[in-house]
Design an enzyme around this catalytic site. Structure first.
Site, PDB file in Angstrom:
ATOM      1  N   GLY B 186       1.056  -2.109  -6.148  1.00 12.84           N
ATOM      2  CA  GLY B 186       1.986  -2.224  -5.015  1.00 12.84           C
ATOM      3  C   GLY B 186       1.258  -2.588  -3.742  1.00 12.84           C
ATOM      4  CG  ASN B 187       2.977  -1.417   0.016  1.00  8.55           C
ATOM      5  OD1 ASN B 187       2.439  -0.443   0.535  1.00  8.55           O
ATOM      6  ND2 ASN B 187       4.261  -1.428  -0.285  1.00  8.55           N
ATOM      7  CB  ALA B 189       1.651   1.189   3.576  1.00 10.86           C
ATOM      8  CB  VAL B 190       2.921   2.792  -1.213  1.00 16.43           C
ATOM      9  CG1 VAL B 190       3.213   3.805  -2.301  1.00 16.43           C
ATOM     10  CG2 VAL B 190       4.172   2.541  -0.384  1.00 16.43           C
ATOM     11  N   GLY B 191      -0.355   2.644  -1.305  1.00 16.20           N
ATOM     12  CA  GLY B 191      -1.612   2.889  -2.002  1.00 16.20           C
ATOM     13  C   GLY B 191      -2.390   4.036  -1.385  1.00 16.20           C
ATOM     14  CD  GLU B 208      -5.085  -3.982 -10.514  1.00 15.21           C
ATOM     15  OE1 GLU B 208      -4.816  -5.178 -10.321  1.00 15.21           O
ATOM     16  OE2 GLU B 208      -6.195  -3.600 -10.925  1.00 15.21           O
TER      17      GLU B 208
END
Lengths: 501, 488
Positions: B186-187, B189-191, B208
């Site tokens: 995902g992205n 920020a959420v990573g 990833e």
């Protein structure tokens, strides 16, 4: 410790820690840490430092942990020299592009993995092997072409100070700065951005390190600890078993992350185990342990108190004496310990060995699996099936069967934990790989565009089936190459035969 | 419910039934069957989520998975076997090996752009490595999420591999549970949040992520081929590919020809009106539609620019003379908008790239590789490194942590356990290490610890000796045969 602040490039007050990191990053961006010659030169300088300053290093370790002149080389330095030698020899191989198996679609292309430096690595050392646990990751960092900020443990203060003096005398002081300090300085360091954080220490701080790293999406290696169990099969030559366990347990006064923490064995052999340990202790340290030059001390009063407190309410079968002023705790064995005893709730990290009764291998396996995955597992038995079973039905960072600690010394084996005992591993090539980015590379040509047609819209069933063929068909070039070679050889042989017959 | 699913998976894992290779192979074959038997349903869900055509689905989601399953089935025995490791002189007579083991329960959080593949591909690795896995598809690609929840329990072990659907609260609840590995696509920020949550349990992660993957075009190359490849890579799935070329760096003088090349290719691929082409995708939802169209404000549109909110359609768009500081250049576009940024030279392009975060992919000419960094790199094409299972696929820096595909998936989701099996004999060899310590003992210990078996000189000497012994043995055998023959 005076907290020095200086001015950064923009005239803004910057902490010393931040400055060191920025200097390392600037130095890294000059690209001078990349050429293999440079890396080799730095590694050789490290080697020289170890050789030339062995006395000073031993003196610092004696003050910190009462290690003697033989223990220091044996347990801190020899391993490092081996690692440096290995890195120097293998560097061209490790750093070279690594070919990867192609697909039919990429058969005429270059397909490889290129190891690259990550950038600036933060290495946070521990106090129990304060020299080795900083230098060993540093060897990996340098070999992989990185810069590294080194933060020795402040608890082993003499070694920390020595590292701060010595390293800049031998290796590049901008690329590999040493930052000393306590908790505030470490926190300030952890606020900076690194390309990898390598931490050796305990779980509680490990979580904080990973949490801090997550803010910058920085990968981490955490070499933590846990309670490493040691199972003794009933039918064993206890004198050998106990000598080996005694060596591994009481070395460095029990302050070794992979020391056997506790023993699991049948009730019926416990007293013999105690007897044999007693004999081995006498062999190693003589009658009066306190005066033996080979027996270490607890690192400080805090840990001294922590470990002596664990003895409360326990049955001391051997040892138990202590002297706070000297941070001395005698090698101690406890019997009748159960899973719920206080001494079984945390990593002991001291010269206290609980013996826990188990009636069978099954019970031992269950006991181990009820607890967090340890950094090491030890099993003593003549029965290789039993050993294999114990390995297969448990998990741990590493395993040594019929001895203790030694898997640490084999650089081909990755050294690290799993679960609460850590993440990632190092030693030898594993250090290099851990502190590199393994970058996938595909070099195509601008030819063979016809082959690409199957992937372009407008799509059709026919194109798709061709694409499937190209993607799903895997090419074992080795076999193909060999077959081609064989065919060519046969053709040549036939030609020759025809010519001369 | 999330906690229950995790506990069920853990209980199932502790029965040890996910470990035997036959079981793992059986589960992988079941996954393969699911892909084959349910291809239509999968394609239908992907069409609803992203307007993927049935060919796009097969090509970009399914064929790669089939390849990975095939590979895993073929190689499982080899991957899972103990790996002998080089001994030291001290351990010459011992068994020294690395034993791959399952980690336990893996959490797989999928993404919405390739919603099927980005859940199944890590799952293949998790199963091959002997783990249990809790699967959390992205709720944004809702049709695929629902389909995965229906299909997976029909084919693979429902306790070992539960599917948990839901939005942010459910994902949050999942992340509070304890796993042995968290695999997130995902992205950034959420990573960060995923890694932070994992830190509380000391759980290793694979992230990833993404970034702005630059694409450098050299002045002197066949622009028609280059533009065709870039067009393919950029506009597939309506630009919503983590390794799509995000922006182009090229000399000002060729910008016009690049636009022309792309225009011609678009015609070839999608016809006059991409909106009516069955092969051209749609934005996933309104939020992303608005996000991407907003990026066009104030930019010079050289090609495309049309959009239709009701249909989530954005035409393939090319922007020229994009300034580096424009809004467009501050975030990953993840849409069918291709900025062309002028650079005067390769050096300038390298500088431009290095001023920014390390991207997931880099598209450039070979000599730029050494002076830049990225997850992966392709010269002269797009995306393809993704399809080579021998190449580790993953990011570096802000584009991610860890990698997978092929054997790398297996390794990533295994614990490589160092094993040393000694014997209780030969205690004499150990004497040098025991106290009381003295100089002579230390010398012996040093020798044994430092001497490696297969070091340069020693290796050749050993081989020479072995070869000589072999030759001697053969000679003796030959003589024996001759003598025996002459006797008769």
């Amino acid at each position: 410790m005076i907290h020095y602040e200086g001015e950064g490039i923009c005239g803004i007050h910057m902490s010393m820690e931040k400055q060191a990191v920025e200097r390392a990053r600037t130095a890294f961006l000059t690209r001078r840490s990349r050429p293999l010659e440079f890396r080799a030169q730095q590694l050789k300088a490290l080697q020289r430092m170890i050789t030339e300053k062995e006395r000073d290093i031993a003196a610092a370790l004696k003050l910190d942990l009462n290690k003697n002149e033989f223990q220091t080389p044996l347990y801190e330095l020899v391993g490092l020299e081996g690692e440096i030698q290995l890195a120097l020899e293998k560097l061209p191989e490790w750093a070279a592009p690594r070919t990867a198996e192609k697909t039919l679609l990429t058969i005429s292309d270059e397909v490889y993995i290129q190891p690259e430096p990550l950038g600036v690595v933060l290495i946070i050392g521990a106090w129990n092997y304060p020299f080795a646990l900083v230098i060993q990751p540093l060897i990996g960092a340098i070999a992989a072409g990185n810069a590294a900020v080194i933060k020795p443990s402040e608890v082993s203060e003499h070694t920390a100070r020595l590292l701060g003096e010595l390293l800049p005398q031998y290796i590049d002081k901008d690329l590999y700065p040493v930052v000393n300090g306590g908790v505030p300085e470490t926190q300030e360091l952890l606020r900076q951005r690194f390309d990898h954080v390598f931490y050796t220490g305990n779980c509680a701080v490990g979580k904080l390190v990973m949490e801090a790293a997550s803010r910058h999406l920085t990968p981490v290696t955490l070499e933590l600890g846990g309670k490493s169990p040691c199972y003794i099969d009933k039918a064993c030559d206890l004198s050998i078993v106990c000598r080996r366990i005694t060596w591994g347990k009481y070395m460095n006064c029990g302050q070794t992350c992979i020391a056997p923490d506790y023993v699991l064995c049948d009730q019926s052999i416990q007293s013999r185990v105690v007897e044999e340990i007693k004999k081995a202790l006498k062999e190693f340290y003589g009658d009066d342990l306190k005066t033996s030059p080979d027996y270490g001390r607890m690192i400080n009063q805090r840990h001294f108190k922590r470990v002596t407190a664990l003895l409360e309410g326990e049955t001391v079968a051997l040892g138990g004496e202590s002297d706070e002023a000297d941070c001395f705790i005698a090698p101690t064995v406890l019997t009748g310990v159960t899973g719920s005893s206080k001494v079984m709730q945390e990593e002991i990290f001291g010269p206290v060995l609980p013996l826990v009764s188990v009636g069978s291998v099954d019970e031992a396996i269950r006991f181990i699996n009820q607890r967090e995955k340890p950094l090491a597992l030890y099993v003593f038995s003549y029965d290789s099936k039993l050993i294999k079973r114990m390995i297969a039905e448990t998990s741990s960072g590493g395993v040594t069967a019929n001895d203790v600690l030694l898997h640490y010394s084999i650089s081909a084996l990755p050294f690290g934990g799993v679960g609460n005992s850590g993440m990632g591993s190092y030693h030898g090539k594993h250090s290099f790989d851990r502190l590199s980015h393994l970058r996938s590379c595909l070099i195509k040509s601008l030819n063979m565009e016809a082959v690409n047609k199957v992937r372009y819209p407008p799509h059709s069933a026919k194109k798709l089936s061709w694409a499937r063929f190209f993607i799903l068909k895997r090419v074992r070039l080795g076999t193909l190459g060999r077959l081609a070679l064989l065919a060519a050889f046969v053709a040549l042989a036939a030609l020759v035969a025809q010519r001369f017959l």
